[in-house]
Design a protein around this motif. Structure first.
Motif, PDB file in Angstrom:
ATOM      1  N   GLU A 112      66.456  -8.853  32.378  1.00  0.00           N
ATOM      2  CA  GLU A 112      66.199  -9.407  33.711  1.00  0.00           C
ATOM      3  C   GLU A 112      64.709  -9.339  34.052  1.00  0.00           C
ATOM      4  N   ALA A 113      64.033  -8.310  33.521  1.00  0.00           N
ATOM      5  CA  ALA A 113      62.600  -8.136  33.777  1.00  0.00           C
ATOM      6  C   ALA A 113      61.740  -9.036  32.885  1.00  0.00           C
ATOM      7  N   GLY A 114      62.393  -9.841  32.028  1.00  0.00           N
ATOM      8  CA  GLY A 114      61.655 -10.802  31.223  1.00  0.00           C
ATOM      9  C   GLY A 114      61.501 -10.423  29.766  1.00  0.00           C
ATOM     10  N   CYS A 115      62.093  -9.310  29.357  1.00  0.00           N
ATOM     11  CA  CYS A 115      62.026  -8.898  27.949  1.00  0.00           C
ATOM     12  C   CYS A 115      63.116  -9.615  27.148  1.00  0.00           C
ATOM     13  N   ARG A 116      62.857  -9.757  25.854  1.00  0.00           N
ATOM     14  CA  ARG A 116      63.899 -10.224  24.933  1.00  0.00           C
ATOM     15  C   ARG A 116      64.490  -8.993  24.260  1.00  0.00           C
ATOM     16  N   VAL A 117      65.810  -8.844  24.383  1.00  0.00           N
ATOM     17  CA  VAL A 117      66.468  -7.593  23.995  1.00  0.00           C
ATOM     18  C   VAL A 117      67.636  -7.858  23.046  1.00  0.00           C
ATOM     19  N   LEU A 118      67.706  -7.041  21.998  1.00  0.00           N
ATOM     20  CA  LEU A 118      68.843  -7.079  21.076  1.00  0.00           C
ATOM     21  C   LEU A 118      69.593  -5.756  21.169  1.00  0.00           C
ATOM     22  N   VAL A 119      70.908  -5.827  21.354  1.00  0.00           N
ATOM     23  CA  VAL A 119      71.771  -4.644  21.313  1.00  0.00           C
ATOM     24  C   VAL A 119      72.421  -4.583  19.933  1.00  0.00           C
ATOM     25  N   VAL A 120      72.317  -3.435  19.282  1.00  0.00           N
ATOM     26  CA  VAL A 120      72.995  -3.220  18.005  1.00  0.00           C
ATOM     27  C   VAL A 120      74.153  -2.261  18.268  1.00  0.00           C
ATOM     28  N   ASP A 121      75.373  -2.776  18.158  1.00  0.00           N
ATOM     29  CA  ASP A 121      76.563  -1.947  18.402  1.00  0.00           C
ATOM     30  C   ASP A 121      76.891  -1.200  17.115  1.00  0.00           C
ATOM     31  N   LEU A 122      76.595   0.091  17.105  1.00  0.00           N
ATOM     32  CA  LEU A 122      76.822   0.908  15.913  1.00  0.00           C
ATOM     33  C   LEU A 122      77.975   1.882  16.122  1.00  0.00           C
ATOM     34  N   ASP A 123      78.773   1.634  17.147  1.00  0.00           N
ATOM     35  CA  ASP A 123      79.926   2.475  17.460  1.00  0.00           C
ATOM     36  C   ASP A 123      81.204   1.744  17.032  1.00  0.00           C
ATOM     37  N   PRO A 124      82.005   2.342  16.135  1.00  0.00           N
ATOM     38  CA  PRO A 124      83.236   1.674  15.676  1.00  0.00           C
ATOM     39  C   PRO A 124      84.186   1.260  16.801  1.00  0.00           C
ATOM     40  N   GLN A 125      84.062   1.905  17.963  1.00  0.00           N
ATOM     41  CA  GLN A 125      84.915   1.512  19.092  1.00  0.00           C
ATOM     42  C   GLN A 125      84.556   0.119  19.612  1.00  0.00           C
TER      43      GLN A 125
END
Length: 269
Positions: free
Chosen positions: A37-50
């Protein structure tokens, strides 16, 4: 976000705590959304088996054709595994329960601790121009978490404002120190963020005091309040910033994002 002071390449942060139920995935999702929202480009890496970060960002299980499991074990190209989310400027590498067997399967691989590090540094990464990569770690200090720490610049630790909150934190700090000494000398503690904080509750205030007495400046100024909107948002597959933009939870994660960005700008300067 075009920032001339930012070093080349994204800032990679592991969101980690081996205790479950501390707001780890909630923080990974909502801090990422606030940064976007603040203007950054963000990648989330889901490393949780859940796979809760994937679910919370609206990626249905049947749409997770390629996941972090494939990225680690199948030598998949990044461009094939990154998916868009409903949040502008924010992508995700999703996870499924397949990841729960990765620990065992990784044991036979010589580079088992560096697989995520190498995957996130594929040449294809440059084209995405991410500012931040946030890794949602599993609630354990296993080989997946070690992979995350070796791949990261820093570790952000959510700390629940409840009794025994500081228990186990020493083991996490020890793991960070071991990774720093053996595999990733630049790794540091990004900060400890107090979650589920209730200012009216003496216990929350005592936990904060204990944390600040023991950890000093490592404790972030921003506290994430116990807020029903934060709890409701994942069931609507949205970050709280989209679900209820004016809620106390949304404002707190915006404040945490500002604190994080301000810290990084000072370091860059």
């Amino acid at each position: 976000m075009s920032d001339p002071t930012r070093p080349r390449g994204p800032k990679i942060i592991s969101v980690a705590n081996q205790k479950g139920g501390v707001g780890k995935t909630t923080t990974a999702i909502n801090l990422s959304a606030a940064l976007a929202e603040a203007g950054c480009r963000v990648l989330v890496v889901d490393l949780d088996p859940q796979g809760n970060a994937s679910t919370g960002l609206g990626v249905e299980t049947e749409d997770r054709k390629l996941t972090t499991y494939d990225l680690l074990l199948e030598d998949i190209n990044l461009t094939d595994v990154i998916q868009e989310t409903g949040v502008q400027g924010m992508g995700i590498i999703p996870a499924t329960v397949d990841l729960s067997s990765a620990d065992i399967e990784l044991l036979s691989n010589e580079k088992r601790s560096f697989l995520l590090h190498d995957a996130l540094r594929q040449p294809a990464m440059d084209a995405f121009d991410w500012d931040y990569i946030l890794i949602d770690c599993p609630p354990s200090l296993n080989l997946l978490t070690v992979n995350a720490m070796i791949a990261s610049d820093s570790v952000l630790i959510p700390l629940q404002s409840e009794f025994f909150a500081l228990e186990g934190l020493s083991q996490l700090m020890l793991t960070v120190r071991e990774v720093r000494q053996t595999a990733n000398p630049k790794l540091r503690i990004e900060g400890v963020v107090l979650t589920m904080f209730d200012a009216r509750n003496n216990l929350s205030q005592q936990v904060e005091q204990d944390a600040r007495d023991n950890l000093g400046e490592l404790v972030m100024e921003t506290r994430i309040p116990r807020n029903v909107r934060v709890s409701e948002a994942p069931s609507f597959a949205q970050p709280v910033i989209d679900y209820d933009p004016t809620s106390k939870g949304a404002e707190a994660y915006r404040e945490l994002a500002r604190e994080l960005m301000s810290k990084h700008m000072k370091i860059a300067a």
